[in-house]
Design an enzyme around this catalytic site. Structure first.
Site, PDB file in Angstrom:
ATOM      1  N   ASP A 100       0.791  -1.253   0.000  1.00 58.27           N
ATOM      2  CA  ASP A 100       0.000   0.000   0.000  1.00 58.27           C
ATOM      3  C   ASP A 100       0.822   1.302   0.000  1.00 58.27           C
ATOM      4  O   ASP A 100       0.488   2.236   0.758  1.00 58.27           O
ATOM      5  CB  ASP A 100      -0.980   0.017   1.187  1.00 58.27           C
ATOM      6  CG  ASP A 100      -2.008  -1.109   1.136  1.00 58.27           C
ATOM      7  OD1 ASP A 100      -1.993  -1.890   0.178  1.00 58.27           O
ATOM      8  OD2 ASP A 100      -2.829  -1.191   2.075  1.00 58.27           O
ATOM      9  N   HIS A 108     -17.499   2.868   0.796  1.00 55.78           N
ATOM     10  CA  HIS A 108     -17.069   1.592   1.406  1.00 55.78           C
ATOM     11  C   HIS A 108     -17.475   1.531   2.885  1.00 55.78           C
ATOM     12  O   HIS A 108     -17.479   2.557   3.577  1.00 55.78           O
ATOM     13  CB  HIS A 108     -15.547   1.433   1.271  1.00 55.78           C
ATOM     14  CG  HIS A 108     -15.070   0.067   1.614  1.00 55.78           C
ATOM     15  ND1 HIS A 108     -14.472  -0.225   2.820  1.00 55.78           N
ATOM     16  CD2 HIS A 108     -15.141  -1.091   0.924  1.00 55.78           C
ATOM     17  CE1 HIS A 108     -14.183  -1.534   2.843  1.00 55.78           C
ATOM     18  NE2 HIS A 108     -14.575  -2.069   1.701  1.00 55.78           N
ATOM     19  N   HIS A 164     -10.657   6.925   1.760  1.00 56.78           N
ATOM     20  CA  HIS A 164      -9.293   6.828   1.222  1.00 56.78           C
ATOM     21  C   HIS A 164      -9.230   5.765   0.133  1.00 56.78           C
ATOM     22  O   HIS A 164     -10.055   4.852   0.095  1.00 56.78           O
ATOM     23  CB  HIS A 164      -8.300   6.473   2.343  1.00 56.78           C
ATOM     24  CG  HIS A 164      -8.536   5.103   2.914  1.00 56.78           C
ATOM     25  ND1 HIS A 164      -9.497   4.840   3.855  1.00 56.78           N
ATOM     26  CD2 HIS A 164      -7.964   3.897   2.646  1.00 56.78           C
ATOM     27  CE1 HIS A 164      -9.509   3.558   4.145  1.00 56.78           C
ATOM     28  NE2 HIS A 164      -8.583   2.951   3.415  1.00 56.78           N
ATOM     29  N   LYS A 182      -7.043  -4.975  -3.084  1.00 56.51           N
ATOM     30  CA  LYS A 182      -7.782  -5.495  -1.923  1.00 56.51           C
ATOM     31  C   LYS A 182      -8.664  -4.389  -1.363  1.00 56.51           C
ATOM     32  O   LYS A 182      -8.383  -3.207  -1.567  1.00 56.51           O
ATOM     33  CB  LYS A 182      -6.807  -6.015  -0.865  1.00 56.51           C
ATOM     34  CG  LYS A 182      -5.876  -4.929  -0.354  1.00 56.51           C
ATOM     35  CD  LYS A 182      -4.893  -5.465   0.636  1.00 56.51           C
ATOM     36  CE  LYS A 182      -4.039  -4.355   1.196  1.00 56.51           C
ATOM     37  NZ  LYS A 182      -4.768  -3.332   1.951  1.00 56.51           N
ATOM     38  N   CYS A 218      -1.993  -2.786   7.596  1.00 59.39           N
ATOM     39  CA  CYS A 218      -1.915  -3.719   6.464  1.00 59.39           C
ATOM     40  C   CYS A 218      -0.632  -4.549   6.443  1.00 59.39           C
ATOM     41  O   CYS A 218      -0.669  -5.718   6.066  1.00 59.39           O
ATOM     42  CB  CYS A 218      -2.166  -2.970   5.164  1.00 59.39           C
ATOM     43  SG  CYS A 218      -3.897  -2.426   5.082  1.00 59.39           S
TER      44      CYS A 218
HETATM   45  C1  VGL Z   1      -4.632   0.620   5.673  1.00 59.41           C
HETATM   46  C2  VGL Z   1      -6.251   1.445   7.061  1.00 59.41           C
HETATM   47  C3  VGL Z   1      -7.192   1.338   6.072  1.00 59.41           C
HETATM   48  C4  VGL Z   1      -3.198   0.234   5.501  1.00 59.41           C
HETATM   49  C5  VGL Z   1      -5.563   0.491   4.666  1.00 59.41           C
HETATM   50  O1  VGL Z   1      -2.725   0.176   4.345  1.00 59.41           O
HETATM   51  O2  VGL Z   1      -2.530  -0.012   6.519  1.00 59.41           O
HETATM   52  N1  VGL Z   1      -4.993   1.082   6.873  1.00 59.41           N
HETATM   53  N2  VGL Z   1      -6.839   0.854   4.866  1.00 59.41           N
HETATM   54 ZN    ZN Z   2      -8.273   0.909   3.308  1.00 62.45          ZN
END
Ligand code: VGL
Ligand code: ZN
Length: 199
Positions: A8, A52, A80, A105, A150
């Site tokens: 991410d 979402h 986000h 994802k 994540c």
């Molecule tokens: C993430 C919160 C929501 C991450 C993704 O990449 O850690 N955290 N979506």
């Molecule tokens: Zn997220």
């Protein structure tokens, strides 16, 4: 075979983004350099539809509050990484062309997915496990954002799937909300994840 799994590294998790992680952009150059040391490189991309169920705005709630979902507690985030948005794009400096595979994802509107392997119900697979196995990859090094969400959940699931897992903390940055970084470090240590580098 040893693969780098980059979690991410997207604009919304970098300074100026919707869910900015302090120093999120400072790991990009190091990740690019690290890519040369691996047999394969995979990236994950958080990829949510508008509205979402993990978004606070979908519940008329405050960001960072927690609700009970059918699959367990869920932190409610600012909107986000909306599919197709600039925030969902990878950091512009990251060497995306080096990646063999990009796993998206969080696209299921009713289940969040922190992990690159399973959605937050801990059951629904993303397909990454099968991909890695059929390619003969046994070892994984994880880097990226965020350490305590994540990266943490991906590392735990990777060990559950039987991979030999290292997290390079020097190439990760954390949200660190309500003790979440300490919890993540303890859980990864307990699960047998090798932690490398300073937090
Ligand atoms: C993430 C919160 C929501 C991450 C993704 O990449 O850690 N955290 N979506
Ligand atoms: Zn997220």
């Amino acid at each position: 075979m040893h693969s780098l799994l980059v979690i991410d590294v997207q604009n919304d998790f970098c300074p100026g983004g919707a869910l900015a992680v302090a120093g999120g952009d400072t790991i990009v150059a190091g990740i690019n350099d690290a890519m040369a040391d691996f047999d394969a490189v995979m990236l994950t991309q958080d990829w949510h539809p508008a509205g979402h169920s993990s978004f606070a705005t979908s519940h008329d709630a405050d960001p960072m509050s927690v609700i009970d979902m059918p699959y367990g507690p869920q932190v409610l985030w600012p909107d986000h990484c909306i599919q197709g948005s600039t925030g969902a794009e990878f950091h512009a400096d990251m060497h995306v062309d080096r990646a063999d595979m990009i796993v998206r994802k969080g696209f299921n509107p009713v289940i969040d997915s922190y992990s690159a392997f399973f959605e937050n119900d801990h059951e629904t697979p993303t397909g990454l496990e099968g991909y890695l196995r059929t390619r003969g990859i046994e070892r994984l090094t994880l880097v990226g954002l965020a350490t305590d969400f994540c990266v943490h959940y991906s590392a735990l699931d990777a060990t559950k799937c039987g991979f030999d897992v290292t997290v390079d903390l020097s190439l990760c940055r954390a949200i660190d909300f309500d003790g979440s970084l300490d919890v993540a470090i303890a859980a990864m240590t307990d699960a047998g994840v090798t932690l490398k580098g300073a937090v």
